[in-house]
Design an enzyme around this catalytic site. Structure first.
Site, PDB file in Angstrom:
ATOM      1  N   ASP A  24       1.233  -3.598  -8.164  1.00 22.98           N
ATOM      2  CA  ASP A  24       2.482  -2.976  -7.754  1.00 22.98           C
ATOM      3  C   ASP A  24       3.658  -3.397  -8.628  1.00 22.98           C
ATOM      4  O   ASP A  24       4.807  -3.121  -8.308  1.00 22.98           O
ATOM      5  CB  ASP A  24       2.773  -3.257  -6.272  1.00 22.98           C
ATOM      6  CG  ASP A  24       2.546  -4.712  -5.925  1.00 22.98           C
ATOM      7  OD1 ASP A  24       2.311  -5.524  -6.851  1.00 22.98           O
ATOM      8  OD2 ASP A  24       2.594  -5.043  -4.724  1.00 22.98           O
ATOM      9  N   ASP A  60       4.832 -10.531   2.158  1.00 22.58           N
ATOM     10  CA  ASP A  60       3.679  -9.883   2.789  1.00 22.58           C
ATOM     11  C   ASP A  60       2.514 -10.836   2.574  1.00 22.58           C
ATOM     12  O   ASP A  60       2.046 -11.018   1.451  1.00 22.58           O
ATOM     13  CB  ASP A  60       3.387  -8.519   2.146  1.00 22.58           C
ATOM     14  CG  ASP A  60       2.186  -7.823   2.794  1.00 22.58           C
ATOM     15  OD1 ASP A  60       1.619  -8.389   3.771  1.00 22.58           O
ATOM     16  OD2 ASP A  60       1.802  -6.729   2.340  1.00 22.58           O
ATOM     17  N   GLU A 118       5.352 -10.067   6.735  1.00 19.07           N
ATOM     18  CA  GLU A 118       4.386  -9.019   7.072  1.00 19.07           C
ATOM     19  C   GLU A 118       2.996  -9.624   7.201  1.00 19.07           C
ATOM     20  O   GLU A 118       2.610 -10.469   6.396  1.00 19.07           O
ATOM     21  CB  GLU A 118       4.430  -7.976   5.936  1.00 19.07           C
ATOM     22  CG  GLU A 118       3.515  -6.788   6.093  1.00 19.07           C
ATOM     23  CD  GLU A 118       3.725  -5.795   4.937  1.00 19.07           C
ATOM     24  OE1 GLU A 118       4.856  -5.682   4.395  1.00 19.07           O
ATOM     25  OE2 GLU A 118       2.747  -5.139   4.555  1.00 19.07           O
ATOM     26  N   ASP A 143       1.391  -4.497   9.427  1.00 20.76           N
ATOM     27  CA  ASP A 143       0.794  -3.531   8.493  1.00 20.76           C
ATOM     28  C   ASP A 143      -0.696  -3.417   8.831  1.00 20.76           C
ATOM     29  O   ASP A 143      -1.097  -2.521   9.571  1.00 20.76           O
ATOM     30  CB  ASP A 143       1.027  -3.997   7.044  1.00 20.76           C
ATOM     31  CG  ASP A 143       0.252  -3.160   6.035  1.00 20.76           C
ATOM     32  OD1 ASP A 143      -0.225  -2.081   6.397  1.00 20.76           O
ATOM     33  OD2 ASP A 143       0.101  -3.583   4.868  1.00 20.76           O
ATOM     34  N   LYS A 185       2.538   3.764   6.631  1.00 20.59           N
ATOM     35  CA  LYS A 185       1.839   4.258   5.437  1.00 20.59           C
ATOM     36  C   LYS A 185       1.306   5.644   5.785  1.00 20.59           C
ATOM     37  O   LYS A 185       0.412   5.767   6.640  1.00 20.59           O
ATOM     38  CB  LYS A 185       0.677   3.328   5.080  1.00 20.59           C
ATOM     39  CG  LYS A 185       1.101   1.971   4.525  1.00 20.59           C
ATOM     40  CD  LYS A 185      -0.101   1.044   4.394  1.00 20.59           C
ATOM     41  CE  LYS A 185       0.197  -0.176   3.538  1.00 20.59           C
ATOM     42  NZ  LYS A 185      -0.894  -1.196   3.639  1.00 20.59           N
ATOM     43  N   HIS A 205       4.816   2.412   0.338  1.00 20.07           N
ATOM     44  CA  HIS A 205       3.922   2.984  -0.679  1.00 20.07           C
ATOM     45  C   HIS A 205       2.507   2.460  -0.435  1.00 20.07           C
ATOM     46  O   HIS A 205       2.263   1.722   0.515  1.00 20.07           O
ATOM     47  CB  HIS A 205       4.407   2.549  -2.076  1.00 20.07           C
ATOM     48  CG  HIS A 205       4.238   1.074  -2.337  1.00 20.07           C
ATOM     49  ND1 HIS A 205       4.188   0.532  -3.592  1.00 20.07           N
ATOM     50  CD2 HIS A 205       4.097   0.025  -1.479  1.00 20.07           C
ATOM     51  CE1 HIS A 205       4.017  -0.779  -3.505  1.00 20.07           C
ATOM     52  NE2 HIS A 205       3.969  -1.099  -2.243  1.00 20.07           N
TER      53      HIS A 205
HETATM   54  P1  PGA Z   1      -1.996  -1.518  -0.126  1.00 19.31           P
HETATM   55  O1  PGA Z   1      -1.031  -2.236   0.843  1.00 19.31           O
HETATM   56  O2  PGA Z   1      -1.978  -2.308  -1.388  1.00 19.31           O
HETATM   57  O3  PGA Z   1      -3.290  -1.543   0.581  1.00 19.31           O
HETATM   58  O4  PGA Z   1      -1.512  -0.129  -0.321  1.00 19.31           O
HETATM   59  C1  PGA Z   1       0.226  -2.627   0.496  1.00 19.31           C
HETATM   60  C2  PGA Z   1       0.657  -3.573   1.589  1.00 19.31           C
HETATM   61  O5  PGA Z   1      -0.149  -4.387   2.046  1.00 19.31           O
HETATM   62  O6  PGA Z   1       1.768  -3.509   2.036  1.00 19.31           O
HETATM   63 ZN    ZN Z   2       0.875  -5.257   3.767  1.00 17.77          ZN
END
Ligand code: PGA
Ligand code: ZN
Length: 430
Positions: free
Chosen positions: A207, A242, A291, A316, A341, A369
């Site tokens: 990311d 997170d 998170e 999440d 999400k 995202h």
């Molecule tokens: P992901 O999750 O990488 O599975 O899209 C992002 C997150 O944990 O916030």
């Molecule tokens: Zn997360």
């Protein structure tokens, strides 16, 4: 009316196939694509992948594309694109499974978003305004961005167990200023890491956050703190993490060394130990949001920690944007914020509903995202239309992340004097 719906296979930011849709109406062509990540399929919608090992290692989405071009197209042609809930309901009925696994959430969501864009054009209003109308709200709010600056967990090749450290420019006056603060912090952080560990410490995760090979949470938080102090925005910028603790929960223990080669087991922590660690971290650093501090089934420790009222506690993996899990978490006071999400729930209409559930309970709401993103900036408009107050779209760099942040700049510019930045109201945006 909708005259044609045509899908194709494209690649997401990880180089893995996903679905893109061109939806045609008498107003033109409206394009959307589905974000992606490892959906567990437990409580969330299911992505349809072909599973043919000879094609993209099993990840091609030709069947999902075919479902759009044949079944979905046939059902939607002739419908009014402004009737979002009817369009979404038609696809849900066509799919007939609880988790959208028949047509694939990648197919359904891409169409749902494209229809939403077409609906806005039909009404000749901006997309965020159309979304606000659909949700029955009039307030439009620019969210506080949570910029990922450090990546760890499953999203990076370093030894850091926690998945992300984010900076939240809560004290900015406008979104534009928040983006500048995020960007400057990111670049100062690059310098801080380079000075201490060399340029290789600035390799990035999926990311866009830096992924220096450090396992100590405090050591990385110190780097971020130093970077913020170099920007001079000490008062305006807060931190969020997170933890994504589900990824390193073994039985009832948490293994903060799960990524290091010589796992000694010495760094195993109980839920209580983790709670103590979070208390300490929130005390020493300006952390305002955590998170997934515990495993997705560890409702007990999450509730206990949340009850301390130290910071925002975001669900999440705990919630998976699932309405039943939100309701349970509201009833049991397990957490106090939702990470939404859209591909976990699957349609624009259902996304609006889960955000409403959370807001009615006075929860914070973070529009999010996925690690597999595309150039589609839909979630930017969604966050403004639903006034979620917070958005998490990765680092303030890399095209698929900037697609969202840059769209928020444009929205703020377009709203002019009517633009309202959530700022201090980030947790309960009107
Ligand atoms: P992901 O999750 O990488 O599975 O899209 C992002 C997150 O944990 O916030
Ligand atoms: Zn997360």
């Amino acid at each position: 009316v909708i005259t044609k719906v045509k899908a194709r296979q494209i690649l997401d930011s990880r180089g893995i196939p996903t679905v893109e849709v061109d939806l045609h109406t008498n107003k033109g062509m409206f394009r959307a694509s589905a974000p992606s990540s490892d959906l567990s399929g437990m409580y969330e919608a299911v992505e349809l992948r072909d599973g043919d090992k000879g094609s993209y290692l099993g990840n091609s989405v030709i069947r999902a594309v075919k479902n759009v071009n044949e079944k979905i197209s046939e059902a939607l042609v002739g419908m009014d694109p402004t009737l979002q809930s009817q369009i979404d309901q038609a696809m849900i009925e066509l799919d007939r499974t609880e988790k959208k696994g028949e047509l694939g959430v990648n197919a359904i969501l891409a169409v749902s978003i494209a229809a939403c864009k077409a609906g806005a054009a039909q009404k000749e209003v901006p997309l965020y305004k159309h979304i606000a109308d659909l949700s029955g709200k009039s307030q439009l709010t620019l969210p506080v961005p949570a910029f990922t600056v450090i990546s760890g967990g499953k999203r990076a090749g370093n030894n850091l167990a926690i998945q992300e450290i984010m900076v939240l420019p809560i004290g900015a006056n406008r979104f534009e200023e928040a983006l500048q603060m995020g960007s400057e912090t990111y670049h100062h952080l690059k310098a801080v890491i380079t000075e201490k560990y060399g340029a290789h410490g600035c390799n990035v995760g999926e990311d866009g956050g830096f992924a220096p090979n450090i396992s100590s949470i405090k050591e990385v938080l110190d780097l971020v703190k130093e970077a913020i102090s170099r920007t001079g925005y000490n008062e305006q910028i807060k931190l969020a993490i997170d933890v994504a603790a589900t990824d390193f929960c073994i039985g009832t223990k948490y293994d903060l060394d799960y990524k290091s080669a010589n796992k000694s087991g010495q760094n195993f922590k109980s839920g209580q130990d983790m709670t103590e660690m979070y208390k300490e971290l929130c005390n020493e650093y300006p952390i305002v949001s955590i998170e997934d501090p515990f495993d997705k089934e560890d409702w007990e420790h999450t509730k206990k920690f949340s009850g301390l009222g130290i910071c925002q506690v975001v669900g999440d993996d705990l919630i998976m944007s699932n309405p039943k899990r939100i309701k349970r978490a509201i009833e049991e006071s397990t957490c106090n914020a939702l990470l939404v999400k859209i591909n976990q729930i699957g349609t624009v209409t259902e996304a609006i509903e889960v955000v409403k559930l959370a807001k009615d309970a006075h929860w914070g709401v973070v529009t999010s995202h996925r690690c597999g993103e595309t150039e589609d900036s839909f979630i930017a408009d969604l966050s403004v239309g639903l006034s979620t107050g917070q958005i998490k779209a990765g680092a303030p760099c890399r095209g698929e992340r900037l697609a969202k942040y840059n769209q928020l700049l444009r929205i703020e510019e377009e709203l002019g004097d009517n633009a309202f930045y959530a700022g201090e109201d980030w947790r309960e945006s009107p």
